[in-house]
Every structure is written in C-alpha cells, then in structure tokens.
Design a protein around this motif. Sequence first.
Motif, PDB file in Angstrom:
ATOM      1  N   GLY A   1       0.759  -1.242   0.000  1.00  7.86           N
ATOM      2  CA  GLY A   1       0.000   0.000   0.000  1.00  7.86           C
ATOM      3  C   GLY A   1       0.788   1.288   0.000  1.00  7.86           C
ATOM      4  O   GLY A   1       0.631   2.117  -0.906  1.00  7.86           O
ATOM      5  N   PRO A   2       1.658   1.548   0.990  1.00  7.24           N
ATOM      6  CA  PRO A   2       2.361   2.841   1.024  1.00  7.24           C
ATOM      7  C   PRO A   2       3.242   3.083  -0.200  1.00  7.24           C
ATOM      8  O   PRO A   2       3.291   4.194  -0.731  1.00  7.24           O
ATOM      9  N   GLU A   3       3.944   2.033  -0.641  1.00  2.63           N
ATOM     10  CA  GLU A   3       4.804   2.181  -1.821  1.00  2.63           C
ATOM     11  C   GLU A   3       3.972   2.411  -3.078  1.00  2.63           C
ATOM     12  O   GLU A   3       4.351   3.189  -3.963  1.00  2.63           O
ATOM     13  N   LEU A   4       2.807   1.755  -3.162  1.00  2.00           N
ATOM     14  CA  LEU A   4       1.930   1.966  -4.317  1.00  2.00           C
ATOM     15  C   LEU A   4       1.443   3.407  -4.347  1.00  2.00           C
ATOM     16  O   LEU A   4       1.454   4.062  -5.396  1.00  2.00           O
ATOM     17  N   SER A   5       1.015   3.931  -3.206  1.00  2.00           N
ATOM     18  CA  SER A   5       0.528   5.309  -3.156  1.00  2.00           C
ATOM     19  C   SER A   5       1.620   6.287  -3.568  1.00  2.00           C
ATOM     20  O   SER A   5       1.368   7.236  -4.313  1.00  2.00           O
ATOM     21  N   ALA A   6       2.842   6.056  -3.071  1.00  3.43           N
ATOM     22  CA  ALA A   6       3.949   6.949  -3.420  1.00  3.43           C
ATOM     23  C   ALA A   6       4.222   6.905  -4.917  1.00  3.43           C
ATOM     24  O   ALA A   6       4.459   7.940  -5.555  1.00  3.43           O
ATOM     25  N   PHE A   7       4.184   5.695  -5.486  1.00 10.37           N
ATOM     26  CA  PHE A   7       4.399   5.550  -6.933  1.00 10.37           C
ATOM     27  C   PHE A   7       3.327   6.284  -7.728  1.00 10.37           C
ATOM     28  O   PHE A   7       3.623   7.021  -8.680  1.00 10.37           O
ATOM     29  N   LEU A   8       2.059   6.117  -7.344  1.00 11.08           N
ATOM     30  CA  LEU A   8       0.963   6.749  -8.086  1.00 11.08           C
ATOM     31  C   LEU A   8       1.029   8.268  -7.980  1.00 11.08           C
ATOM     32  O   LEU A   8       0.815   8.983  -8.963  1.00 11.08           O
ATOM     33  N   ARG A   9       1.331   8.783  -6.803  1.00  4.95           N
ATOM     34  CA  ARG A   9       1.402  10.238  -6.636  1.00  4.95           C
ATOM     35  C   ARG A   9       2.549  10.830  -7.461  1.00  4.95           C
ATOM     36  O   ARG A   9       2.383  11.865  -8.117  1.00  4.95           O
ATOM     37  N   GLU A  10       3.704  10.189  -7.437  1.00  7.38           N
ATOM     38  CA  GLU A  10       4.845  10.711  -8.173  1.00  7.38           C
ATOM     39  C   GLU A  10       4.599  10.628  -9.678  1.00  7.38           C
ATOM     40  O   GLU A  10       4.926  11.556 -10.425  1.00  7.38           O
ATOM     41  N   THR A  11       4.017   9.526 -10.131  1.00  7.63           N
ATOM     42  CA  THR A  11       3.749   9.380 -11.562  1.00  7.63           C
ATOM     43  C   THR A  11       2.685  10.371 -12.021  1.00  7.63           C
ATOM     44  O   THR A  11       2.774  10.935 -13.120  1.00  7.63           O
ATOM     45  N   ALA A  12       1.683  10.622 -11.185  1.00  2.00           N
ATOM     46  CA  ALA A  12       0.674  11.633 -11.519  1.00  2.00           C
ATOM     47  C   ALA A  12       1.317  13.007 -11.624  1.00  2.00           C
ATOM     48  O   ALA A  12       0.967  13.807 -12.510  1.00  2.00           O
ATOM     49  N   ARG A  13       2.261  13.304 -10.727  1.00  6.36           N
ATOM     50  CA  ARG A  13       2.952  14.597 -10.774  1.00  6.36           C
ATOM     51  C   ARG A  13       3.742  14.729 -12.065  1.00  6.36           C
ATOM     52  O   ARG A  13       3.737  15.796 -12.715  1.00  6.36           O
ATOM     53  N   ARG A  14       4.403  13.670 -12.491  1.00  3.93           N
ATOM     54  CA  ARG A  14       5.186  13.718 -13.720  1.00  3.93           C
ATOM     55  C   ARG A  14       4.276  13.861 -14.939  1.00  3.93           C
ATOM     56  O   ARG A  14       4.615  14.560 -15.898  1.00  3.93           O
ATOM     57  N   CYS A  15       3.116  13.209 -14.920  1.00  2.00           N
ATOM     58  CA  CYS A  15       2.157  13.370 -16.022  1.00  2.00           C
ATOM     59  C   CYS A  15       1.672  14.811 -16.096  1.00  2.00           C
ATOM     60  O   CYS A  15       1.536  15.376 -17.192  1.00  2.00           O
ATOM     61  N   ALA A  16       1.413  15.417 -14.945  1.00  2.17           N
ATOM     62  CA  ALA A  16       0.964  16.811 -14.939  1.00  2.17           C
ATOM     63  C   ALA A  16       2.009  17.717 -15.571  1.00  2.17           C
ATOM     64  O   ALA A  16       1.670  18.726 -16.198  1.00  2.17           O
ATOM     65  N   GLY A  17       3.284  17.339 -15.443  1.00  2.00           N
ATOM     66  CA  GLY A  17       4.355  18.134 -16.035  1.00  2.00           C
ATOM     67  C   GLY A  17       4.343  18.150 -17.546  1.00  2.00           C
ATOM     68  O   GLY A  17       4.977  19.014 -18.164  1.00  2.00           O
ATOM     69  N   ILE A  18       3.634  17.202 -18.168  1.00  2.00           N
ATOM     70  CA  ILE A  18       3.502  17.202 -19.630  1.00  2.00           C
ATOM     71  C   ILE A  18       2.047  17.476 -20.038  1.00  2.00           C
ATOM     72  O   ILE A  18       1.594  17.042 -21.094  1.00  2.00           O
ATOM     73  N   ASP A  19       1.328  18.159 -19.143  1.00  2.00           N
ATOM     74  CA  ASP A  19      -0.061  18.562 -19.408  1.00  2.00           C
ATOM     75  C   ASP A  19      -0.981  17.364 -19.618  1.00  2.00           C
ATOM     76  O   ASP A  19      -1.865  17.377 -20.486  1.00  2.00           O
ATOM     77  N   ALA A  20      -0.780  16.325 -18.827  1.00  2.00           N
ATOM     78  CA  ALA A  20      -1.644  15.153 -18.865  1.00  2.00           C
ATOM     79  C   ALA A  20      -2.152  14.866 -17.451  1.00  2.00           C
ATOM     80  O   ALA A  20      -1.572  15.312 -16.464  1.00  2.00           O
ATOM     81  N   VAL A  21      -3.228  14.118 -17.379  1.00  2.00           N
ATOM     82  CA  VAL A  21      -3.862  13.767 -16.107  1.00  2.00           C
ATOM     83  C   VAL A  21      -3.778  12.254 -15.924  1.00  2.00           C
ATOM     84  O   VAL A  21      -4.022  11.491 -16.864  1.00  2.00           O
ATOM     85  N   LEU A  22      -3.439  11.822 -14.722  1.00  2.00           N
ATOM     86  CA  LEU A  22      -3.438  10.398 -14.392  1.00  2.00           C
ATOM     87  C   LEU A  22      -4.436  10.146 -13.280  1.00  2.00           C
ATOM     88  O   LEU A  22      -4.411  10.815 -12.247  1.00  2.00           O
ATOM     89  N   VAL A  23      -5.322   9.168 -13.499  1.00  2.00           N
ATOM     90  CA  VAL A  23      -6.282   8.731 -12.494  1.00  2.00           C
ATOM     91  C   VAL A  23      -6.039   7.241 -12.262  1.00  2.00           C
ATOM     92  O   VAL A  23      -6.176   6.441 -13.191  1.00  2.00           O
ATOM     93  N   PRO A  24      -5.647   6.820 -11.052  1.00  2.00           N
ATOM     94  CA  PRO A  24      -5.440   5.382 -10.805  1.00  2.00           C
ATOM     95  C   PRO A  24      -6.777   4.653 -10.758  1.00  2.00           C
ATOM     96  O   PRO A  24      -7.674   5.044 -10.012  1.00  2.00           O
ATOM     97  N   SER A  25      -6.941   3.607 -11.569  1.00  2.00           N
ATOM     98  CA  SER A  25      -8.244   2.957 -11.692  1.00  2.00           C
ATOM     99  C   SER A  25      -8.298   1.562 -11.086  1.00  2.00           C
ATOM    100  O   SER A  25      -9.332   1.157 -10.546  1.00  2.00           O
ATOM    101  N   ILE A  26      -7.219   0.787 -11.188  1.00  2.00           N
ATOM    102  CA  ILE A  26      -7.203  -0.575 -10.632  1.00  2.00           C
ATOM    103  C   ILE A  26      -5.960  -0.708  -9.753  1.00  2.00           C
ATOM    104  O   ILE A  26      -4.859  -0.966 -10.252  1.00  2.00           O
TER     105      ILE A  26
END
Length: 574
Positions: free
Chosen positions: A506-531
């Motif tokens: 859990g904690p490592e997954l959350s950290a991964f999703l938050r960091e990857t979402a931040r990087r997507c935002a840097g290229i004007d994209a949105v990430l929503v974790p679905s599964i």
Amino acid sequence: MEVRIRPARAAEATALTELVVRSKAYWGYDATFLEACREELTIRADEIDGRRIVVAEDEDLGMLGAASLEGTAPHGRLGLCFVEPHAIGRGVGRALYSHVMAAARELGFTRVTIESDPNAEPFYRRMGARPGEDTVSGSIEGRELPLLEVLFTTPGDGWTHAWTQGRRAIHLGNVAEFQSQFGPASTEAAHYSCLAAFISPHPAALILPREVPPDWIDLVGGVLGWGPVEVYDGLSRERAGGDLSRAVLSRPALAERLNSLGLPLLPWGRTGAFAELAGESPGPDALRYESKRAAHELFTRLAPDHPGIRVPEQWRADTRRAAARLLRKRGRAGRATVVKTEHGAGGSGTWVIRNHGFRASPLPRGPLLLEEFVSGTTDPRDLTYDGLVDAEGRVHEVGVAVMDVEGTAYQGATVGPGVVPPPLAETMARFGRAVGEQVAASGYRGWFDVDFVTGSDGRPAPTEINLRMTGPSVAFMVKARLDGIRGGDHLVRTVDHVPLGARLPGPELSAFLRETARRCAGIDAVLVPSIPTAAFEPAPRVGVVLAAHARERLDAAEALVRAAAQDTGRMFLS
C-alpha cells in the motif's frame, strides 16, 4: 518550486503591470511594439477586484505570474495570463490557467474566451482551449490575434443527466455477481470491480467486494473533484467477488444507510439480486442480447437498413467435435474463424483459429459459436459504440471509442475528439441507436455497448452487445467529469493492465501513483489510478486512466507511466 495562488492586492498594481510587460517582451517584441501595448497591459489598483486578478508566487522567488477571470457568468474571458520570463516553462502558467478555469466553473461560467498572443496559442491549445475566429488587436492597428474558447458542460447536459438525473450516485461493483449469471466469474473480476468507481461521473458512495488501499479513492477524487466519497469495501470473502448485492442485503445497517442517501443506485450489471436490492422488477428478456447468438440474430435483422454495416456469418456447433470438423474444413480453405462461447467478458471465451492443424482439446465442450473472422488491417480496427436506455426506455447516445485489443483480450480504450473518423463514427452511431431501440424494447434499462471490428473494406462489423458497464464506459465517465470541471474537450484513455517491475504494498503503491501523476501533470496530462488492487499479485500490475488535450501528450503520458511502472523494481535493488 512551490507555487501558491492568491488574490492580487491593489498596492501591487504597478508591480503587476511591469511583470505583464516583461512577460510580453519574452516573445522578442521591440520597444516600439511594447509601448503601443502598454495602455492595454496596464493594471490599475481600482480594477483588481473587479477583474478577479490572482497572483502566483513562491515563498523564496516572490511574484511569478498573474491571471484574471473577467466578465459576468455565463460568458467570460481570460483577461490576463502572464508569467515572469525566468519562470516560463516551470508550470506557473499551467497553475494559473487551471486556477482560473476552476474558478470559472465554480462561478457558473459556461464559456471562457481567450484573446491570445500568437506565441502563446500552442500553450492554450494544449490546455484544452479550442480555436475560434481571429480577433482584432486592441493595441496594434491591423494586427489580428487568435481567439480561443473553453466550454464547460453543465449537469443538465445530454446523457450524463439522463444517467443520474444530474445527481451524485451510489456505485455497486458487482462484476463477479453479473458474470456468475452466465457461468463461473473470472478470477480478475474482483480487481476489475475497482472500475465501479467510474459507473457515473460523480459518486457519493462506492461498494466493493475486496478491500482497496485506504487512500486510493482520495487520489482519484482529488483529480476528479469528487469531494468525500463513502467507501464500503471487503464485503465478499470470495476471491472473485461473490454476490455483492446479497452481501449488502445481509447488512441491514448498510442497506439502510444507502437508502437514506436518496441517490440513484447504479450497478456494474443488472442481476436478480440487484433487482431485489434496488426494488426493481426486470422483465424476463431484459438481458437477452447479452447472448452473442441473440446479438448476432439482431444484427442480421437490422443490417438491411444499414448498408454501411457488414455482419459476419455465424454458425452454431452443439459439441466440441462438431466445432472441430467445421474449423478444420475452413482452415483447409485458408479461412480464419472466431470461436465464441455464448457469454463472456473482455475477450474471455473467445479464440481465433487460423489453421486446420489446431488441437480441439483446449476448446470448451459446447455448444459453441463459430463466426467468420473479419480480416483487415484498417486503423482503427477494434471499435465500440456506447449508449444508455433510461427508465422510460429512451435511448441516449454516449459516443464511440477505439479499443486496444491484444489477440482477443481487451486492454483499454480511447475516447475523445477525432479518435474515430467522422464517417465511420456516424455509421456506428446509426446502427448503435437502432440496436439500443431493440434492447429497450426487450425490457432492458441501463448502459449498453455494441462492439465492432473494421474489415479490409472499411466497413464496421458488429460482433457483440454488452448489457452492462464496460472498460470503455470508464473512459466516457472520466471524460465527462474532466470536461465539466476543467473545460475543453479531453482525450481519455483507459489502460487496464500496466505491468509493475515489483510487487508494491500500500504505502509504496501510493507513493508511486502520486509521483507518476505529478510527472504526467508536467507534460499537461492527467493520471487517475483505476485498478490498484493487483499491485501485490504474483504478476503485479495497475490500471490507470489518462487524459490530455492533445494526442501526442496522451501517448507520451502512457509511455511515461509504463516506463515508471517497470522502474519500480529498482527501488528494491541494493
């Protein structure tokens, strides 16, 4: 750099004016040009509140930019959006733009126009603004400027209102329960049930068979502006997900709580147990066209009125042996064949046989459906039309999507402007509406789709009907929500199977999703974790939904996510 956005102050008028002029000069304009623009760019102390001017600042670097939302709802304009030259390209403009558009939505604006400097037009296009007619410059005679617009949808718009009556909804992730009506539920059903978070654009409560990471719904809701969502998870001990409706019925306090919300209760798929939970009385033929055989019969009846549609031939084989004989005969003639069980989801129960030397033993015992394989390399190949039947039996069109299919296995879908060429989309829509009318006449109420493949002649061939939510429906829901809260016309892609390089608790997954979402935002994209629930399986993976306003950024976001997922293994290397 930590950017904070706050209202501008009257005492900052002169400093803001100089910032705006410096920002304008960034594009290489000479002193004469800038002097001609100065009157128009000047900010006066007594107009700061009326123009709704905000400032972006950093604790260490000070004031970095300014923007304004001007006019009276429902129509307004982005009057300012300027960034200090040394901060351009560091996300300040994106933060200001997003802040203003969020404010516009909250204040009831449905249209915001942007009179753009030609150099800034690509930025606004990336952020979702659509081009309109050019407009005359207010400073330079004879100069024309690009005029763009951002449109916001409202709760009363189109199919979204028909689906939820403009209200939030309660989502029931009864994937396994639905599948069990037709045979054993897939082992992936419990993971797939996470997609029930997206049964409508704005849930109030979510009911799931398995436990989900405690902060997952907050990650999703933070992106989609949901606010608090009640989550009831872990209701089934069965690995696949069991009978979720009965699990709710067996908990009177939970059933009473859900009833007290007074909101629409929407399932992944309709079942007898759900009808009991919801107090509905579905007709005996409501799910008739979930059958691939019944769907094919319907396609054949409708086809004469739709010359742009090609229906592949289909045969029934009562036994595996009978199926094998026909398959070998067709294989010797060089014809590929699709073998189907009568029911199945996401490509399960479907095989493509391309030669006569196959072994029949892997096939089910029967009865089986054998269908002509529609050959062709036309792009897009795998398509779907989504619609819904409301409580009164009216059919509402949702849209068309391109599906990502590997072999016969569904992987995800993409929706949005230009994804399906207009002539092809129109042909699919006409046929899809006709199917919807027949589905409604059979007594079905709810979401449905019609899947197609495109042949070498460019004509779409219908292959099945799904009377339930599906993977592409998730993309439509996320698009509807993002278009509503961010404006613009988003491209949205679901990617249901992103392999991870390591099993993530859990904690490592959350950290991964938050960091990857931040990087997507840097290229004007949105990430929503679905599964999120499969991240600690022996073959770990996650599902995501990605969104952007440009196809190249959507593709770049998917590449970024896949690379980041594979890199997760490195964090455990010594």
